[in-house]
Design a protein around this motif. Sequence first.
Motif, PDB file in Angstrom:
ATOM      1  N   THR A 143       0.858  -1.180   0.000  1.00 24.55           N
ATOM      2  CA  THR A 143       0.000   0.000   0.000  1.00 24.55           C
ATOM      3  C   THR A 143       0.899   1.237   0.000  1.00 24.55           C
ATOM      4  OG1 THR A 143      -0.083   0.193   2.409  1.00 24.55           O
ATOM      5  CG2 THR A 143      -1.763  -1.193   1.360  1.00 24.55           C
ATOM      6  N   TYR A 144       0.312   2.375  -0.322  1.00 25.70           N
ATOM      7  CA  TYR A 144       1.056   3.631  -0.323  1.00 25.70           C
ATOM      8  C   TYR A 144       1.626   3.901   1.061  1.00 25.70           C
ATOM      9  CZ  TYR A 144       2.025   8.628  -0.378  1.00 25.70           C
ATOM     10  OH  TYR A 144       2.633   9.855  -0.245  1.00 25.70           O
ATOM     11  N   LYS A 145       0.820   3.676   2.089  1.00 25.37           N
ATOM     12  CA  LYS A 145       1.249   3.953   3.457  1.00 25.37           C
ATOM     13  C   LYS A 145       2.408   3.038   3.870  1.00 25.37           C
ATOM     14  CE  LYS A 145      -0.573   5.185   7.905  1.00 25.37           C
ATOM     15  NZ  LYS A 145      -1.734   5.563   8.645  1.00 25.37           N
ATOM     16  N   GLU A 146       2.342   1.757   3.516  1.00 28.01           N
ATOM     17  CA  GLU A 146       3.429   0.829   3.837  1.00 28.01           C
ATOM     18  C   GLU A 146       4.721   1.255   3.147  1.00 28.01           C
ATOM     19  OE1 GLU A 146       0.933  -3.357   4.375  1.00 28.01           O
ATOM     20  OE2 GLU A 146       1.705  -2.778   2.409  1.00 28.01           O
ATOM     21  N   TYR A 147       4.619   1.633   1.878  1.00 30.39           N
ATOM     22  CA  TYR A 147       5.791   2.055   1.114  1.00 30.39           C
ATOM     23  C   TYR A 147       6.399   3.329   1.707  1.00 30.39           C
ATOM     24  CZ  TYR A 147       8.786   3.278  -2.802  1.00 30.39           C
ATOM     25  OH  TYR A 147       9.864   3.606  -3.582  1.00 30.39           O
ATOM     26  N   THR A 148       5.562   4.289   2.036  1.00 37.41           N
ATOM     27  CA  THR A 148       6.041   5.534   2.631  1.00 37.41           C
ATOM     28  C   THR A 148       6.690   5.266   3.978  1.00 37.41           C
ATOM     29  OG1 THR A 148       4.296   6.757   1.493  1.00 37.41           O
ATOM     30  CG2 THR A 148       5.354   7.858   3.343  1.00 37.41           C
ATOM     31  N   LEU A 149       6.129   4.367   4.750  1.00 38.61           N
ATOM     32  CA  LEU A 149       6.711   4.016   6.045  1.00 38.61           C
ATOM     33  C   LEU A 149       8.107   3.420   5.867  1.00 38.61           C
ATOM     34  CD1 LEU A 149       6.340   3.862   9.087  1.00 38.61           C
ATOM     35  CD2 LEU A 149       5.266   1.637   8.770  1.00 38.61           C
ATOM     36  N   GLU A 150       8.291   2.596   4.863  1.00 35.42           N
ATOM     37  CA  GLU A 150       9.617   2.042   4.576  1.00 35.42           C
ATOM     38  C   GLU A 150      10.612   3.153   4.262  1.00 35.42           C
ATOM     39  OE1 GLU A 150      10.905  -1.092   4.686  1.00 35.42           O
ATOM     40  OE2 GLU A 150       9.020  -1.667   5.627  1.00 35.42           O
ATOM     41  N   ILE A 151      10.184   4.127   3.487  1.00 34.07           N
ATOM     42  CA  ILE A 151      11.063   5.251   3.150  1.00 34.07           C
ATOM     43  C   ILE A 151      11.425   6.026   4.413  1.00 34.07           C
ATOM     44  CG2 ILE A 151      11.202   7.470   1.937  1.00 34.07           C
ATOM     45  CD1 ILE A 151       9.365   6.205  -0.197  1.00 34.07           C
ATOM     46  N   LEU A 152      10.434   6.299   5.265  1.00 29.46           N
ATOM     47  CA  LEU A 152      10.674   7.070   6.478  1.00 29.46           C
ATOM     48  C   LEU A 152      11.548   6.303   7.471  1.00 29.46           C
ATOM     49  CD1 LEU A 152       7.146   8.623   7.064  1.00 29.46           C
ATOM     50  CD2 LEU A 152       9.188   9.775   6.209  1.00 29.46           C
ATOM     51  N   GLU A 153      11.340   4.994   7.603  1.00 30.52           N
ATOM     52  CA  GLU A 153      12.104   4.217   8.570  1.00 30.52           C
ATOM     53  C   GLU A 153      13.540   3.993   8.138  1.00 30.52           C
ATOM     54  OE1 GLU A 153       9.991   0.558   9.203  1.00 30.52           O
ATOM     55  OE2 GLU A 153       8.848   1.393  10.850  1.00 30.52           O
ATOM     56  N   ARG A 154      13.737   3.634   6.868  1.00 33.26           N
ATOM     57  CA  ARG A 154      15.058   3.234   6.422  1.00 33.26           C
ATOM     58  C   ARG A 154      15.808   4.304   5.643  1.00 33.26           C
ATOM     59  NH1 ARG A 154      13.123  -0.922   8.216  1.00 33.26           N
ATOM     60  NH2 ARG A 154      12.226  -2.804   7.537  1.00 33.26           N
ATOM     61  N   GLY A 155      15.067   5.283   5.134  1.00 31.82           N
ATOM     62  CA  GLY A 155      15.711   6.333   4.355  1.00 31.82           C
ATOM     63  C   GLY A 155      16.137   5.870   2.981  1.00 31.82           C
TER      64      GLY A 155
END
Length: 71
Positions: free
Chosen positions: A56-68
């Motif tokens: 999902t968009y939210k899961e993908y964005t969370l990956e970006i925010l967590e791992r950079g």
Amino acid sequence: MTPGIGHNGGPPLEEDDDPAGGRLFLWKRAHKRAWKTPPREIALSRLKRAEELGMTYKEYTLEILERGKYL
């Protein structure tokens, strides 16, 4: 007892009555800034990439925010 010369007046070493204190406020503010809606082009490219990965968009964005890192 008054602090000596060069003391920056930092927080006391003892625990406050409210352990969250200002940290909760700062955390909420940082959370709001992190999840702020990006410009349309960025949101659409993230959505497209998330769908390609089966996320999902939210899961993908969370990956970006967590791992950079972008997957």
